[in-house]
Design a protein around this motif. Structure first.
Motif, PDB file in Angstrom:
ATOM      1  N   PRO A  94       0.840  -1.213   0.000  1.00 49.05           N
ATOM      2  CA  PRO A  94       0.000   0.000   0.000  1.00 49.05           C
ATOM      3  C   PRO A  94       0.866   1.251   0.000  1.00 49.05           C
ATOM      4  O   PRO A  94       2.051   1.204   0.335  1.00 49.05           O
ATOM      5  CB  PRO A  94      -0.810  -0.142   1.296  1.00 49.05           C
ATOM      6  CG  PRO A  94      -0.038  -1.091   2.146  1.00 49.05           C
ATOM      7  CD  PRO A  94       0.654  -2.022   1.214  1.00 49.05           C
ATOM      8  N   PRO A  95       0.314   2.412  -0.340  1.00 49.83           N
ATOM      9  CA  PRO A  95       1.131   3.646  -0.408  1.00 49.83           C
ATOM     10  C   PRO A  95       1.815   3.988   0.904  1.00 49.83           C
ATOM     11  O   PRO A  95       2.959   4.447   0.915  1.00 49.83           O
ATOM     12  CB  PRO A  95       0.114   4.714  -0.822  1.00 49.83           C
ATOM     13  CG  PRO A  95      -0.986   3.954  -1.507  1.00 49.83           C
ATOM     14  CD  PRO A  95      -1.061   2.631  -0.824  1.00 49.83           C
ATOM     15  N   GLU A  96       1.150   3.813   2.073  1.00 49.97           N
ATOM     16  CA  GLU A  96       1.775   4.151   3.351  1.00 49.97           C
ATOM     17  C   GLU A  96       3.003   3.269   3.600  1.00 49.97           C
ATOM     18  O   GLU A  96       4.074   3.762   3.999  1.00 49.97           O
ATOM     19  CB  GLU A  96       0.762   3.988   4.494  1.00 49.97           C
ATOM     20  CG  GLU A  96      -0.441   4.913   4.400  1.00 49.97           C
ATOM     21  CD  GLU A  96      -1.492   4.393   3.430  1.00 49.97           C
ATOM     22  OE1 GLU A  96      -1.304   3.254   2.927  1.00 49.97           O
ATOM     23  OE2 GLU A  96      -2.470   5.116   3.154  1.00 49.97           O
ATOM     24  N   ALA A  97       2.875   1.988   3.360  1.00 52.47           N
ATOM     25  CA  ALA A  97       4.007   1.095   3.580  1.00 52.47           C
ATOM     26  C   ALA A  97       5.133   1.381   2.600  1.00 52.47           C
ATOM     27  O   ALA A  97       6.329   1.287   2.940  1.00 52.47           O
ATOM     28  CB  ALA A  97       3.558  -0.363   3.457  1.00 52.47           C
ATOM     29  N   ARG A  98       4.786   1.738   1.345  1.00 49.11           N
ATOM     30  CA  ARG A  98       5.814   2.054   0.365  1.00 49.11           C
ATOM     31  C   ARG A  98       6.584   3.299   0.771  1.00 49.11           C
ATOM     32  O   ARG A  98       7.815   3.350   0.666  1.00 49.11           O
ATOM     33  CB  ARG A  98       5.172   2.224  -1.004  1.00 49.11           C
ATOM     34  CG  ARG A  98       6.181   2.265  -2.144  1.00 49.11           C
ATOM     35  CD  ARG A  98       5.487   2.590  -3.451  1.00 49.11           C
ATOM     36  NE  ARG A  98       4.290   1.777  -3.651  1.00 49.11           N
ATOM     37  CZ  ARG A  98       3.351   2.034  -4.549  1.00 49.11           C
ATOM     38  NH1 ARG A  98       3.479   3.102  -5.335  1.00 49.11           N
ATOM     39  NH2 ARG A  98       2.307   1.245  -4.661  1.00 49.11           N
ATOM     40  N   ALA A  99       5.876   4.346   1.290  1.00 49.48           N
ATOM     41  CA  ALA A  99       6.547   5.567   1.727  1.00 49.48           C
ATOM     42  C   ALA A  99       7.443   5.289   2.928  1.00 49.48           C
ATOM     43  O   ALA A  99       8.557   5.812   3.029  1.00 49.48           O
ATOM     44  CB  ALA A  99       5.504   6.633   2.067  1.00 49.48           C
ATOM     45  N   ALA A 100       6.984   4.429   3.851  1.00 57.31           N
ATOM     46  CA  ALA A 100       7.804   4.099   5.012  1.00 57.31           C
ATOM     47  C   ALA A 100       9.067   3.356   4.596  1.00 57.31           C
ATOM     48  O   ALA A 100      10.159   3.607   5.120  1.00 57.31           O
ATOM     49  CB  ALA A 100       6.980   3.256   6.001  1.00 57.31           C
ATOM     50  N   ALA A 101       8.968   2.449   3.614  1.00 56.71           N
ATOM     51  CA  ALA A 101      10.138   1.727   3.158  1.00 56.71           C
ATOM     52  C   ALA A 101      11.128   2.658   2.472  1.00 56.71           C
ATOM     53  O   ALA A 101      12.347   2.552   2.652  1.00 56.71           O
ATOM     54  CB  ALA A 101       9.712   0.612   2.197  1.00 56.71           C
TER      55      ALA A 101
END
Length: 496
Positions: free
Chosen positions: A423-430
């Protein structure tokens, strides 16, 4: 073991024949010692019988096969000696010995006829004998003429020097087999056209045709002493013919599938037949009935050959690449078998005229020579050549990266389906975690993370066009001239 000396190629470029580097040991099977030993026994017989012990030192005590006609175990040839193959890889359809036994002829699917040495098994000569696949060949009893047939139905006559002196169209279809009369004046041929033909060997003219079969005639054999011809057909029938007439004498119904081979025994008392029903029938010509049924093959019987000195030994080859040896006066199972004799179906078998060697031709492009067992041999399978695939004995390659996971069967087309996207939130955190890790690495090195001049981020105002080279010009110290704004369009003067 014998020695041969190889010479260099080209005039004046070869080494001296006494050069040790040119001496190559080569396996040799010489029948002269056995014959001399037999002559010694005939001239000076022993007072007591000599028994062979299980040791290689007793090899010199072996007798030739014709000296022990009542011992079938002394005549079989299950021991692998040598494998020969042409540079032009092609299936070997037929093998046949020269009458003197010093050389061997092999015919391939490309129409090439190859001559092999019968003692050291090396290549001697090759010629393009036919324009199509060679299907059959046989020497006349006088040993002066060789008759060969090919897939186009053409028959050729060759002299003892393998010189072609006559060619004619015998059949419209592919020739399957050829057999010559004991007088050497006539021969019979069969093809995939439901009939066999009798020919005059001196003139090459057809005398008569056998037209009793209902399907393709796959094999034929002339009786060794009488005017009697046996044929086997795709209609599962075996017919016996009088060469002077065009009608069958009798028909034998003993197979349930195509009859692939028929062979008369050396004295003509028995007729052996092989079929696609995996059975070998042994028939007595005096009773016109089946005397014994041999069971041992797991696929089609594709080759048959009688021992030249003994009616008690019959060799057969199968589509499963197995050579079986049968005792015609013994059990219905083979008394010796060589499984995996080739890597493909065995199309032809031929005994040496003295009976101490057997040759097989196969679909695996090779001609293999088999000899009698030596005192001390315990397992014939260990002598067979082993063909191991490249890397078969090595461990699977494992590369710890994202593309090669585990073994080869866990990557590429064998890999599991990819995981669903983050998801976008997890991608930004990575992405943020990767940025912090890069900053920490540069801090430890005493520098800060900056994008390279030659590369552009490609986001927002830093987005560059495909043909924009400003970053590379700045890296090379070149100033790019500014482009002048486009001039405003000037309206044309009004007409006066």
């Amino acid at each position: 073991m014998g020695e041969i000396v190889l010479y260099g190629k080209g005039k004046g470029r070869g080494k001296d024949k006494d050069d040790p580097s040119l001496r190559i040991p080569r396996r040799t099977i010489d029948y002269g010692s056995d014959v001399v030993r037999w002559l010694q026994e005939c001239l000076v017989p022993r007072t007591s019988a000599q028994y062979l012990q299980c040791h290689y030192g007793f090899t010199r005590e072996l007798m030739p096969p014709f000296a022990t006609p009542q011992g079938p175990y002394d005549s079989i040839c299950p021991r692998f000696v040598h494998s020969s193959a042409n540079k032009t890889r092609a299936p070997v359809n037929v093998v046949h010995w020269f009458p003197h036994g010093r050389r061997l002829l092999s015919g391939t699917q490309t129409g090439e006829m190859t001559i092999w040495n019968g003692m050291q098994f090396h290549f001697e000569n090759i010629l393009q004998a036919h324009n199509a696949s060679i299907r059959a060949m046989q020497w006349t009893p006088e040993e002066h003429i060789l008759v060969s047939g090919d897939q186009l139905g053409i028959i050729k006559f060759w002299d003892q020097y393998i010189y072609n002196f006559q060619t004619f169209q015998a059949h419209k279809e592919s020739i399957c087999d050829i057999s010559i009369a004991p007088t050497g004046l006539k021969f019979v041929s069969c093809a995939d056209d439901s009939h066999a033909k009798v020919w005059d060997l001196r003139t090459g003219e057809e005398e008569r045709a056998f037209t009793g079969h209902g399907w393709d005639v796959k094999c034929c054999d002339w009786h060794p002493t009488k005017g009697l011809v046996a044929t086997g057909s795709k209609d599962s029938q075996i017919k016996l013919w009088d060469p002077r007439a065009s009608e069958a004498i009798t028909t034998i119904y003993c197979h349930n599938n195509t009859v692939t081979k028929v062979k008369w025994s050396p004295n003509g008392q028995f007729l052996a037949s092989g079929s696609k029903d995996q059975l070998i029938m042994l028939m007595d010509v005096r009773t016109m009935g089946v005397r014994k049924v041999f069971k041992g093959h797991t696929k089609d019987v594709t080759a048959l050959c009688w021992h030249p000195e003994s009616e008690a030994v019959l060799a057969s080859g199968g589509h499963e690449a197995t050579i079986n040896f049968w005792d015609t006066f013994g059990a219905s199972t083979p008394f010796e078998s060589v499984p995996g004799a080739h890597e493909g179906p065995i199309w032809s078998l031929s005994w040496h005229p003295l009976g101490h060697l057997l040759v097989s031709g196969s679909n695996d492009y090779s001609v293999r020579f088999w000899s009698r067992a030596r005192p001390g041999d315990t397992n014939f399978g260990d002598l067979l050549p082993r063909k191991v695939a490249l890397g078969a004995n090595e461990a699977p390659i494992t590369i710890p990266d994202d593309l090669h996971v585990g073994t080869i069967f866990q990557s590429g087309i064998f890999a599991d389906p990819p995981l669903p996207p983050l998801p976008p939130e997890a991608r930004a955190a990575a992405t943020e975690a990767a940025r912090k890790e890069a900053d920490s690495i540069y801090e430890m090195a005493g520098s800060t993370y900056e994008p390279m001049l030659g590369l552009s981020v490609g986001e927002g105002v830093n987005k560059k066009d495909v043909f924009d080279t400003s970053d590379f010009d700045a890296e090379e110290g070149l100033a790019r001239p500014a482009l002048a704004p486009p001039a405003a369009a000037v309206p044309p003067p009004a007409a006066a």
